[in-house]
Design a protein around this motif. Structure first.
Motif, short mmCIF file in Angstrom:
data_model
loop_
_atom_site.label_atom_id
_atom_site.label_comp_id
_atom_site.label_asym_id
_atom_site.label_seq_id
_atom_site.Cartn_x
_atom_site.Cartn_y
_atom_site.Cartn_z
N GLU A 84 -6.91 -4.81 -5.92
CA GLU A 84 -6.70 -4.48 -4.44
C GLU A 84 -5.63 -3.22 -4.36
OE1 GLU A 84 -7.92 -8.72 -4.79
OE2 GLU A 84 -6.70 -7.10 -5.97
N ASN A 85 -4.49 -3.41 -5.05
CA ASN A 85 -3.63 -2.09 -4.93
C ASN A 85 -4.11 -0.68 -5.61
OD1 ASN A 85 -1.75 -3.87 -4.15
ND2 ASN A 85 -0.60 -4.14 -5.93
N THR B 121 -7.37 0.16 -5.30
CA THR B 121 -8.33 0.72 -4.45
C THR B 121 -7.65 1.17 -3.20
OG1 THR B 121 -8.81 -1.44 -3.62
CG2 THR B 121 -10.45 -0.45 -5.36
N GLU B 122 -6.44 0.47 -2.74
CA GLU B 122 -5.86 1.13 -1.77
C GLU B 122 -5.05 2.72 -1.95
OE1 GLU B 122 -5.44 0.35 1.30
OE2 GLU B 122 -6.21 -1.83 1.58
N THR C 41 -3.30 -5.23 -9.52
CA THR C 41 -4.56 -5.86 -9.13
C THR C 41 -5.53 -4.55 -8.55
OG1 THR C 41 -3.82 -5.78 -6.88
CG2 THR C 41 -3.17 -7.59 -8.14
N GLN D 207 0.94 -1.21 0.20
CA GLN D 207 0.10 -0.12 0.04
C GLN D 207 0.96 1.32 0.02
OE1 GLN D 207 -3.01 -0.45 3.11
NE2 GLN D 207 -3.33 -2.39 2.59
N GLU E 56 -15.29 -1.48 1.34
CA GLU E 56 -14.38 -1.83 2.42
C GLU E 56 -13.53 -0.53 2.82
OE1 GLU E 56 -12.54 -5.47 1.32
OE2 GLU E 56 -14.12 -6.94 1.45
N ARG E 57 -13.31 -0.06 1.90
CA ARG E 57 -12.15 0.91 2.16
C ARG E 57 -12.95 2.51 2.40
NH1 ARG E 57 -10.18 -3.11 0.29
NH2 ARG E 57 -7.75 -3.72 0.44
N LEU F 71 -14.02 -3.78 -2.65
CA LEU F 71 -12.90 -3.24 -2.34
C LEU F 71 -13.14 -2.11 -1.85
CD1 LEU F 71 -10.35 -4.85 -4.48
CD2 LEU F 71 -10.41 -5.28 -2.19
#
Length: 887
Positions: free
Chosen positions: A437-438, A440-441, A435, A284, A322-323, A319
């Motif tokens: 995930e990365n 959205t982080e 990804t 992150q 969640e964030r 995602l």
């Protein structure tokens, strides 16, 4: 402003490499090679008695043999020789030293003595030190690579400050492959002298730096860290990764609050107060670094997702939620545009599934439609390499799209088929991630940064100014307890402390016999509650030391005997002083709240708010903040809890104001009393009528700390307030400015005549904007001061003057400014404000005060003459006069 005291580290014009060598693999050889290969524009002077020449440069045998003192010395000698080298550097006039030698950071008495001796010598000569055990310093735009790392840094606007050499190398290796550039790379190592606070203070005003990454393992000086972090985060995004969570201390077993609040919570609270953003993992940190390096910013949390597959869209949706981000609600115009460009079978909503056969133009059309939507703050484009997908062509379309308006991130999923597309993104500086995930982080980090900056820009209400507490009573309670050997106050003593700070409590009486208990119950009014009275027992219910809702005298007498017998069995070692008797507080619709304070070993007091009662450790609903609090911070603290949302404390109500008052007074208590370590007020009963503390426990310890030395953030220095009588007999209140003074400050500035405003700001400014009000009223009292003169003789207090100073980057001098309302000029107010301001600066160990005055402002120049300031013309600018004096 004066030259920053770290200027020789970050902008040197000459460098000496002590221990320079040509031996392959040696630290001295690698440093020399790095400096030469990076193209350092200044002079490089190798120093080594074993060589006459190193890499083609003449080599001096000793530091004292150098013809001129260089700006910076890089020490690459064995630990046993460091002390002598630092001594020579100090005597030769070198004021900046970095120590690359390994071994000094190891444990052991001998190593520690060596480190202490080195630092004592450095301080004696006024030498600042970075290290030991550090990788070094890079400033790519200057060709400065004073490291022994084999990694290189590209020029850019991202600063990396790290305590880990390994992580620094990993980031540099990653960044080179992604073409992410840096303004500064600084691996601090053991922060024996220069630490995070110092470097952040420099980077805050560094024109080459737009964003800052921190990797933190330990903080040694919380006040300095917070000062530098707040200064930097007000101006630039600061992303922090913190590792090495400390073990919870003894307080975890001594109070409910201690069991709930750990050291990591204190660090989070510190970042929250500073406006920085924390990320939990290296991945992150990299993601945030990539997005920050692109200069992208979010105006809101509403994200459009464009994808060529339903699965990736669902993953991204989960995602984002969640964030704490939102899927944007697309407007009717946007949906109509999408219907024109997409096949009829597209799902018709966000996420925008352009389907598996989408070509680059379809992706581009969908993105343009979403970016045109006012309901969209940013976009995430996800591509999965399906049979008819064109990863490279789609990447090219995104790189050419107009993404200046809003952040757009790409996530090209896969491996070999999308490698060329990623290279295209990297070459164009387009934020792209492997990804969702990365990605959205990274968006989450941007969102949290936006929220933190919005929090910093909030202005407290003027009504939050509070009356003075009864400090004498509180100090007497603490002193008597410590004299008796107590470190935990009894509930009665604790409630007396709370009353001294105007926190409502239930009336409590101590009974030392059954008859006294019966009498106390009759006097207080039945029904009553009875609890064991012992400074050694924190959790009274755990030893069967509580009886509730006693409705008559017989029940009270029996309860007294039962409580003592139960406690003797459970805790025969505990010193018991009878029982406490208090009226039952049983509102029909009340809620149990907990207010608490723990003392973090680094950041000092940490205030918590949350759900209370006997199940507090099971419910674990709490939020924390560093004091001092103001009304806005108190409301934010309450709103971050489930109980706060249940009680609708985000809306104005009598209950919210009462809880806010209790939090503010609790903040006053821990700011004013350094001997208080922990506070546990549980439960506080909150209902429509207000709040009342039913039970409380306060922990104290003997402390030599005076003033606010126990605080990470300097609280409001109320001791500086005093009434002043001017020569003509007019009286004003002179006190430090408060955040609550924003409206009064605005009225003062806008009420100045055009001439007075021009004399003060050297600019024909009109309306005072929010950012300026925040900057003028929410000051760091440890680094600056603003004294306002208030005329409170009328119905509404009015600001009639202000004098302020800001400490210069050298840490020894300050720059001042003063202004007086037009109708108060000529009464001696300006002189009185300046005299008070100079006194405060002198007490803060500042040596010199300086400022600039317009040459046509003869009245101010005359005042400066009378105050002993010396005039000096500024070369090339005859419209301004520099004035300064020693303090």
């Amino acid at each position: 402003m004066g030259t920053h005291y770290l200027e020789h580290f970050f902008r040197p014009e000459s460098i000496a490499v002590v221990g320079a060598s040509e031996t392959p693999g040696s630290v001295g050889e690698q440093v020399m090679r790095n400096l030469l290969d990076a193209g350092f524009r200044g002079a490089i002077s190798p120093v080594n008695p074993r060589h006459g020449e190193v890499h083609g440069l003449a080599c001096a045998p000793r530091v004292r043999a150098l013809e001129h003192a260089p700006d910076l010395a890089v020490i690459c000698v064995p630990p046993r020789a460091i002390h002598q080298v630092v001594e020579e550097c100090g005597r030769h006039g070198i004021r900046a030293v970095v120590i690359l030698a390994a071994g000094m950071g190891e444990s052991g008495t001998g190593v520690k003595r060596l480190e202490q001796a080195v630092m004592a010598t450095a301080r004696r000569h006024g030498v600042r030190v970075i290290g030991p055990d550090w990788v070094g310093l890079m400033r790519p735009h200057l060709g400065l690579n004073a490291t022994f790392s084999r990694s290189r840094a590209l020029p850019g606007q991202l600063a990396l400050v790290s305590q880990s050499g390994a992580l620094t190398s990993a980031v540099l290796d990653w960044a080179e492959s992604r073409r992410v550039g840096f303004s500064t790379v600084c691996s601090l190592g053991d922060t024996t002298d220069v630490d995070f606070g110092d470097v952040l203070d420099y980077l805050a005003l560094d024109p080459e730096t737009r964003s800052i990454l921190l990797y933190v393992e330990t903080i040694t000086d919380a006040r300095r860290f917070m000062g530098g972090l707040r200064a930097a985060a007000r101006l630039k995004p600061v992303i922090v990764m913190k590792v090495g969570r400390q073990q919870e201390s003894y307080r975890a077993t001594s109070s409910h609050t201690g069991a709930l609040v750990g050291a990591d919570d204190a660090f989070d609270a510190a970042l929250g107060r500073a406006g920085a953003v924390r990320v939990p993992t290296i991945g992150q940190l990299f993601a945030a670094a990539e997005l920050l390096a692109s200069g992208k910013r979010l105006a809101g949390d509403r994200i459009a997702v464009i994808t060529n597959g339903g699965g990736p869209g669902i993953i991204a949706t989960d995602l984002l939620v969640e964030r704490q981000l939102q899927l944007a609600r697309l407007g009717e115009k946007t949906l109509a545009a999408l219907n024109r460009h997409l096949p009829a079978r597209w799902p018709g909503d966000n996420p925008v599934d352009v389907l598996g056969d989408a070509d680059p133009k379809r992706f581009a059309a969908a993105l343009d439609a979403c970016l045109d939507d006012d309901n969209v703050d940013g976009a995430l484009v996800i591509l999965a390499p399906q049979a008819r997908t064109d990863p490279e062509g789609t990447a090219e379309q995104l790189c050419q799209a107009d993404t200046r308006r809003k952040p757009v991130l790409g996530s090209w999923m896969g491996g070999s088929r999308i490698r060329t597309a990623r290279e295209r993104f990297t070459a164009a500086g387009f934020p792209n991630f492997a990804t969702p995930e990365n990605a959205t982080e990274a968006l989450s980090a941007l969102s949290r940064y936006r929220r933190s900056q919005a929090l910093l820009m909030q202005l407290p209400d003027a009504a939050s100014a509070r009356s003075e507490p009864d400090l004498q009573t509180a100090q007497e309670v603490i002193s008597r307890a410590l004299e008796a050997g107590q470190t935990r106050l009894t509930p009665l003593q604790s409630k007396t402390m709370l009353q001294a700070f105007a926190i409502p409590v239930t009336t409590t009486m101590v009974a030392r016999s059954a008859e006294e208990a019966r009498d106390a119950a009759q006097r207080l009014g039945l029904p009553v509650a009875m609890k064991i009275n012992s400074p050694e027992i924190t959790h009274k219910a755990a030893v069967d030391g509580v009886r509730l809702n006693l409705v008559d005298g017989e029940a009270v007498a029996a309860a007294y005997t039962d409580i003592l017998e139960a406690v003797r069995k459970a805790r025969p070692d505990a010193a018991v002083d009878g029982v406490s008797v208090e009226p039952m507080h049983t509102p029909r619709h009340g809620s149990e709240i907990m207010l608490g304070v723990v003392r973090d070993p680094v950041f000092g007091p940490v205030i918590s708010f949350g759900a209370g009662g006997s199940m507090v450790e099971v419910i674990r609903d709490r939020a924390v903040s560093l004091p001092p609090l103001n009304d806005f911070l108190a409301r934010d603290l309450m709103a971050r809890t489930r109980v706060g949302r249940f009680l609708q404390l985000d809306q104005d109500s009598h209950l919210r104001r009462e809880l806010e008052h209790a939090l503010l007074r609790l903040s006053d208590l821990v700011c004013s009393l350094p001997r208080v370590t922990d506070v546990d007020i549980n439960p506080v009963i909150a209902d429509a009528q207000g709040v009342v503390a039913v039970d409380a426990r306060i922990h104290v310890r003997d402390s030599r700390s005076d003033g606010y030395g126990h605080m990470a953030i300097m609280p409001y220095p109320r001791h500086l307030a005093r009434r002043e009588t001017l020569p003509g007999g007019h009286e004003v209140l002179v006190r430090p400015i408060r955040p609550e003074d924003a409206e009064m400050e605005q009225a003062f500035i806008e009420g100045l005549s055009d001439r007075s405003r021009y004399y003060r700001f050297m600019d024909h400014m009109g309306h005072v904007g929010l950012a300026m009000l925040v900057r003028f009223t929410q000051i760091d009292y440890d680094r600056e001061m603003a004294l306002v003169a208030v005329d409170d003789s009328g119905e509404t207090p009015r600001q009639v003057g202000v004098a302020r100073y800001v400490t210069n980057p050298d840490g020894r001098s300050c720059e001042f400014a003063v202004a007086v309302a037009d109708d108060w000029q000529g009464r001696g107010l300006g002189r009185r404000l300046m005299e008070r301001l100079m006194t405060v600066a002198r007490e803060r160990d500042l040596d010199r005060m300086e400022g600039q005055v317009l040459a046509e402002n003869r009245g101010m120049l005359g005042l400066m003459d009378r105050l002993g300031f010396r005039r000096q013309r500024i070369p090339g600018d005859y419209s301004v006069v520099q004035v300064e004096r020693s303090l």
